[in-house]
Each structure stands twice: as C-alpha cells, then as structure tokens.
Design a protein around this motif. Structure first.
Motif, PDB file in Angstrom:
ATOM      1  N   PRO A   1       0.771   4.313  -9.786  1.00  0.00           N
ATOM      2  CA  PRO A   1       1.171   4.226  -8.383  1.00  0.00           C
ATOM      3  C   PRO A   1       1.344   2.752  -8.008  1.00  0.00           C
TER       4      PRO A   1
ATOM      5  N   LEU B   1     -10.383   1.409  -6.285  1.00  0.00           N
ATOM      6  CA  LEU B   1      -9.887   0.157  -6.868  1.00  0.00           C
ATOM      7  C   LEU B   1     -10.630  -1.072  -6.353  1.00  0.00           C
TER       8      LEU B   1
ATOM      9  N   LEU C 214      -3.419   8.503  -3.359  1.00  0.00           N
ATOM     10  CA  LEU C 214      -3.270   7.376  -4.284  1.00  0.00           C
ATOM     11  C   LEU C 214      -2.922   6.073  -3.578  1.00  0.00           C
TER      12      LEU C 214
ATOM     13  N   VAL D 233       0.576   0.645  -5.599  1.00  0.00           N
ATOM     14  CA  VAL D 233      -0.533  -0.213  -5.171  1.00  0.00           C
ATOM     15  C   VAL D 233      -1.483  -0.514  -6.338  1.00  0.00           C
ATOM     16  N   MET D 234      -1.663   0.464  -7.207  1.00  0.00           N
ATOM     17  CA  MET D 234      -2.509   0.262  -8.381  1.00  0.00           C
ATOM     18  C   MET D 234      -1.868  -0.767  -9.311  1.00  0.00           C
TER      19      MET D 234
ATOM     20  N   ASN E 113       0.826  -1.203   0.000  1.00  0.00           N
ATOM     21  CA  ASN E 113       0.000   0.000   0.000  1.00  0.00           C
ATOM     22  C   ASN E 113       0.865   1.260   0.000  1.00  0.00           C
TER      23      ASN E 113
ATOM     24  N   VAL F 202       2.526   4.611  -2.772  1.00  0.00           N
ATOM     25  CA  VAL F 202       2.394   5.290  -4.057  1.00  0.00           C
ATOM     26  C   VAL F 202       3.667   5.109  -4.888  1.00  0.00           C
TER      27      VAL F 202
ATOM     28  N   HIS G 103      -0.250  13.326  -6.488  1.00  0.00           N
ATOM     29  CA  HIS G 103       0.540  12.882  -5.343  1.00  0.00           C
ATOM     30  C   HIS G 103       1.164  14.073  -4.621  1.00  0.00           C
TER      31      HIS G 103
ATOM     32  N   ILE H   9      -2.360  -4.323  -8.039  1.00  0.00           N
ATOM     33  CA  ILE H   9      -3.706  -4.851  -8.273  1.00  0.00           C
ATOM     34  C   ILE H   9      -3.892  -5.223  -9.746  1.00  0.00           C
TER      35      ILE H   9
END
Lengths: 66, 482
Positions: free
Chosen positions: A33, B74, B224, A35-36, A23, A25, B217, A39
């Motif tokens: 980022p 998400l 984010l 964490v994105m 978790n 950025v 950010h 996923i």
C-alpha cells in the motif's frame, strides 16, 4: 557541521512531514500500500543519509577516541 | 510433551549454557556484570541494543497491531528508525561522559551531571516503575508462546511462572556477557523465523503480497491507511516524536551504551540499524495475513495472531522453532531489564541511604534483588489485562519524562539545576497520571483547537508541563544557590 545538521532533520521531514499527503492505499508500489511503501522508502533513505553523515563527519577520521 | 515443547526447551537450555559459558575466566564485579568492562565492539553493541529493542513485543505485539489496527502498526518501524538518527549525536556524548566518570547506571549519569544523589534516587525510581511494565510484557509474551505451543497442556499461569524462574536463574548466573551471546543466537533465529513467516504466509494463503493487501482493502477500504480519527496521522506524528525522545531514556538501553569500547561504534551502528528495522515489515505481513485467515481475535487476544496463524498452518515442530525464537526474544531483553532494575535498586536507591555499604555488598544485593524483581513482575503479569502495545506505550510516557533534564544536561550553557530537574520530572509524572486517569485530550484543555488535534498524543502535554516547571523552578532557585 551545518551540512550534518541539515541531514539530521531530513529523515524526520521525509517520514513524518509528508505523511498527511501520502496517507493512501492506492497505488500499490512494490506490492505495498502506498503509505507503507513511503515509510519503507524513507527507512532505506535514512540509512543512506546516516552513511553520508558518517563520511562527512570529521570526527570519524580522527583517532580521538582510543 | 509434544515436539514443539521439546524444541522450545532445547532453546532454553542452549541459552542458559551460553550464559554460563560466557562468564568463564571473568571476575564478575558490578562493572563486569552490568557493563561488560566497557570492552564491547560495534557488532556486540549492535546485537545488545537490537536485543533490547526487538523484544517479544515486536514479535507478538507488532503482528497483533497489524492484525487489529492495520496501518497504525507502522508507528513501531517509524520511531525505531528515526531514533537511530538521534543516536548518531546522543550516544557518543553519553558514552564519553560515562567512561570518564566510571558510571554503571543511567541514574549515575543524573547524579554526576546534577551533583545530587537524591535526583539519582528519583530517576532510578522512574526507571524501575517504567521497566516493570516492559518486564511484564516479556513474561506475558513467554506465557503466550509456551502455553499456545503446548496446545493447551500448560496453562498461561504455569507458563508465566516457568518463564520467570528460567529468566531469574539465567540473569543471576550470567549477567550482561550472557545476554550479548544469547542476543547473537536470538537475532539469527528471529530474523530467519520472521522473514520466513512474513514471506510464506502471504504466498500460501493469498498467492502474493499485493493480492493479500487487495483482499483486505476490498473488505475494509480504510484499514491500510491511517484512519481520519483515533490512530490518525496526527496521532502517529506526535506519538513517533514522543517515542523518539523517550527511546534512549530507558535505563537498560542507556546503560548498554556504556558497554562500547569507543564512540565511533555508535555512529557506525546508526548506519545499518534503520535497515534492520525493515525486519518489522515481515512481522506486519504476518499480522496482515492473519486478518482473513484466523479472524475473530479481539482485545488482548490480538497478540495471539502470529502464533495462531502459525498453528493453523504448520506442524508442531515448526511451532517449536517459532516458539524457541519467541522465547529468546523474551529472554534477552527480559534479562537486561531485570538486571538494570536490580542494579538501580541496589546502587542508586539502597546505596544512597546506606552509604557505608561496600561495593561488594552492593554487587551482592543487586543479584539478590533479581528474584524479587521477577516475582513482582509475575504478580503484575497475572493480574493485569491490556495489549502488549498499550503497556509499552504507557511505559514510554513515563520514561520520556527524563528526556528534558537529560538533554539540558548535555548542553554546555545548561542553567537547569537539581531542583528544576527533580520538580520537572515529578510534575511530568503527575501530568501523565492525571491524563491517564481522567482520559483528558488536548482539545479538552484548549477547546478552541480544531478537532484533528484531539488525536495528539497526550504525552506531549505532560512533556510541556515538565519543561515549564523545570525551567521556572531552576530560575527561581538559582539566586539562592549562588
């Protein structure tokens, strides 16, 4: 079948289990980022895992269902 | 009338045309109307299910959350993706049982498994109560799209009425065949529009994806990632697990599994479906691009993020195409939801109390109930105020209550009986209502837990109550039955 059960829980462990650790950025990976990216990575891996399951599953070779 | 509205109207007429054409040469009894005669191939089942899952909510609500909350949005992608893993095992079993027993609705499944029409009534009621909010979401989405695209010429209220009337006419004429055909057009248009917006907007306003994320950010270093409190990691893990459990409990999704022609369809679709969820990424990109471009949207208005940034950027005819895509994403799920609701009311509630009525009467009644259901949904739409995402989450916590008795019924050694199933569902619903009204959290109930547990989705509490009551009641009533 045991292998199939193991493959079934894998996406859950990957996507949810590691979340507390990923978790963050930074660093940005593929412009996303972190964490994105994590996923998205696991979404793609889930597809691959399901494809492997389909190949391994003997039920898909039989013509039992019509 | 501006060019945007003309294009949206064109999409509507196309959908109605396809709906009417698809029914030609088919006798529309209840089985054809609701489950398409169980003859759909993998691609049609895929489209139908994608049609139900990617609704106006994914379009407007997804970008709205990305705009208002950032990373927590998400969760939508995560739970849909993981639900397909469950589908690999679950759907073939449901399909086979439904085919053997010629079932047409979700409630039928419970009736057969637990041998109790009254449990079917309860399940049908839960389904109806859970689906109304989702129909409301579609109408709200339609209202937002049409009123925004008219640049203020059509009020939100008028737009909702227009949407509801078109939806009603559409469902009454076409049934599930129409929805499958429109789903095809819908998915093509939606994917094109969303990918285009998700790529174009970040490039246009920020010169790239990473510069966009970096700009946000810098402005807000916590946006984010999942925050430490509220929509935290604990929240997202518990919420995703809960939603995965509830995913296939929706009556309209459940009964569209019946349309498949064989069980392998589901295993095949499970492979590509997770990749398809990546489309939501582009929705998030649009929402993220809107944060610094059209700032100041708050509360319910975050759902306007996608359409506002588009209006800021493009000519009216582009808004027309975006609006048309949005219209279809409301029309397809909306029609399936209304159809399921009407079928449940006619077949699984009315029929139980009027057992002498014939199949034809039930079929006719189901269609006559369509405008009634639409009307109720319109009233809720015009008098409720919550973001699309919150309405959906509420519906989910209701639907998930069906999960325990359903999963137990698939197990060969199932000891849960109709009393246990019924009592469990009722106790679960009561717990959801209590938690929602009193805003209880897990730490309120168990003060010794660390504060991080505060964010655990409270739907889990209701689910535990449900399972405990279900097991206890089943065991207590067991001896009496034998």
């Amino acid at each position: 079948m045991k292998r199939l059960y193991f493959l079934t829980v894998l996406p859950f462990i990957g996507m949810l289990g590691f979340l507390p650790l990923v978790n963050r950025v930074e660093p940005f990976v593929l412009s996303m980022p972190f964490v994105m990216f994590w996923i998205v990575l696991w979404t793609v891996l889930t597809s691959i895992i399901l494809a492997v399951m389909y190949k391994l599953d003997p039920r898909n070779k039989e013509d039992e269902e019509q | 009338m501006n060019s945007a509205l003309i294009i949206i109207l064109g999409f509507l007429l196309l959908a109605v045309f396809l709906g009417i054409r698809s029914t030609k040469g088919k006798q529309m009894d209840l089985e054809q109307w609701t489950v398409g005669g169980r003859g759909f191939s993998a691609i049609f089942v895929f489209l139908l299910m994608a049609g139900e899952i990617y609704t106006t909510f994914s379009f407007l609500g997804g970008s709205g959350w990305a705009y208002g909350k950032g990373a927590p949005a998400l969760y939508v992608l995560m739970y849909i993706c993981l639900s397909y893993v469950v589908s690999y095992w679950l759907l073939p079993v449901i399909w086979r049982y439904a085919k053997e027993h010629k079932l047409v609705s979700q409630s039928d499944f419970f009736v057969k498994k637990y041998n109790s029409p009254y449990l079917g009534v309860l399940v049908a009621l839960v389904g109806v109560i859970g689906m109304i909010p989702v129909i409301v979401v579609q109408l709200k989405g339609l209202g937002i799209i049409v009123s925004q695209a008219s640049y203020g010429a059509i009020s939100m209220e008028t737009a909702v009425w227009i949407g509801a009337i078109s939806l009603t006419v559409y469902v009454m004429l076409s049934g599930v065949h129409g929805s499958a055909w429109t789903a095809l057009i819908k998915d093509i248009v939606m994917v094109v529009v969303i990918c285009f917006l998700g790529i174009y907007l970040p490039l246009h306003y920020f010169g790239g994806f990473q510069p966009m994320f970096e700009a946000i950010h810098t402005a807000n270093p916590d946006f984010l990632r999942f925050p430490d409190e509220g929509n935290s990691v604990t929240w997202v893990i518990s919420t995703v697990l809960l939603l995965v459990l509830g995913f296939y409990m929706w009556p309209q999704v459940f009964s569209s599994t019946y349309t498949a022609k064989n069980a392998r369809v589901f295993r095949k679709n499970a492979i590509i479906s997770p990749l398809y969820t990546l489309m939501l990424l582009f929705v998030f990109l649009v929402g993220t691009a809107a944060i610094l471009t059209v700032p100041g949207l708050e509360g319910e208005d975050v759902d306007l993020a996608l359409i506002r940034i588009s209006m800021e950027t493009f000519d009216p005819w582009v808004i027309g195409i975006i609006g048309g895509a949005g219209l279809l994403t409301a029309l397809v799920p909306g029609s399936l939801l209304i159809m399921s609701t009407a079928t449940l009311l006619a077949k699984n509630i009315y029929h139980v109390f009027a057992p002498q009525s014939s199949e034809q009467t039930i079929g006719k009644l189901a269609r006559l109930l369509v405008p009634v259901v639409s009307l109720v949904a319109v009233l809720f739409t015009l008098h409720g105020g919550a973001t699309l995402s919150n309405i959906i989450l509420m519906g989910y916590s209701l639907m998930t209550q069906l999960a325990p008795s359903l999963f137990f019924s698939l197990w060969k050694g199932n000891f849960v009986n109709k009393y246990g199933a019924g009592a469990g569902i009722l106790a679960g619903l009561a717990a959801v209502a209590y938690i929602t009204i009193t805003k209880t959290t897990l730490v309120d109930l168990f003060p010794f837990l660390p504060a991080a547990w505060n964010d655990v989705n409270t739907g889990i509490i209701a689910l535990v109550v449900n399972v405990v009551v279900m097991i206890v009641v089943s065991l207590v009533t067991k001896s009496k039955n034998r």
